[in-house]
Design an enzyme around this catalytic site. Structure first.
Site, PDB file in Angstrom:
ATOM      1  CE1 TYR A   7      -4.313  -8.575   2.269  1.00 60.38           C
ATOM      2  CE2 TYR A   7      -2.373  -7.585   1.278  1.00 60.38           C
ATOM      3  CZ  TYR A   7      -2.945  -8.400   2.223  1.00 60.38           C
ATOM      4  OH  TYR A   7      -2.157  -9.017   3.156  1.00 60.38           O
ATOM      5  CG  LEU A  10      -2.940  -1.319   6.500  1.00 56.04           C
ATOM      6  CD1 LEU A  10      -1.573  -1.787   6.025  1.00 56.04           C
ATOM      7  CD2 LEU A  10      -2.806  -0.186   7.508  1.00 56.04           C
ATOM      8  CD  GLU A  76      -0.548  -5.267   8.292  1.00 54.74           C
ATOM      9  OE1 GLU A  76      -0.813  -6.278   8.985  1.00 54.74           O
ATOM     10  OE2 GLU A  76      -1.411  -4.685   7.626  1.00 54.74           O
TER      11      GLU A  76
END
Length: 137
Positions: A7, A10, A76
């Site tokens: 979202y 990425l 992440e």
């Protein structure tokens, strides 16, 4: 192989897409349940693990193998303080006459980030190119 709903950075066409080595599935997708999506501190797109709050968030769906998923997990900072957590959520493809459901991994961030220094933009239904252009990468 795994499904991964992205979202933020990425997504194809966004700053961290070079790390995403998955195969994008055709179609338009969004979370089945509303979730709060914020740009935290003027730079970090974050989906919060608060289903039922916020908006139904649009994103892209990718098929990824273990190696690609591990690279994105490193980006992440999965398992590190301040890093994201990877969880499963339901997403739906919305560009068909009858939406189709999928279960996919997604990266979620701690809602405590909203207590930190701002600005915090959101909740949003979609992370857009103009959000990425204003960020300090």
């Amino acid at each position: 192989m795994h499904l991964l709903f992205v979202y933020g950075s990425l997504k194809e066409g966004f700053p961290n897409f070079h790390v995403n080595r998955g195969q994008r599935l055709p179609g338009d997708y969004r979370t089945l349940q509303p979730h709060p999506l914020y740009v935290v501190g003027g730079r970090l797109p974050c989906l919060l693990p608060l289903p039922g709050q916020g908006l139904r968030v649009r994103g892209q769906l990718f098929r990824v193998d273990d190696v690609a998923l591990a690279k994105m997990d490193r980006l992440e900072r999965i398992g590190e303080p301040g890093g994201y957590q990877r969880a499963r959520i339901a997403v739906e493809r919305i560009d068909l006459p009858t939406p189709t459901l999928h279960e996919a991994f997604v990266y979620l961030q701690d809602p405590a980030l909203l207590d930190g220094p701002g600005p915090h933009l959101g909740p949003l239904a979609e992370y857009l190119p103009e959000h990425a252009r204003t960020l300090r990468w």
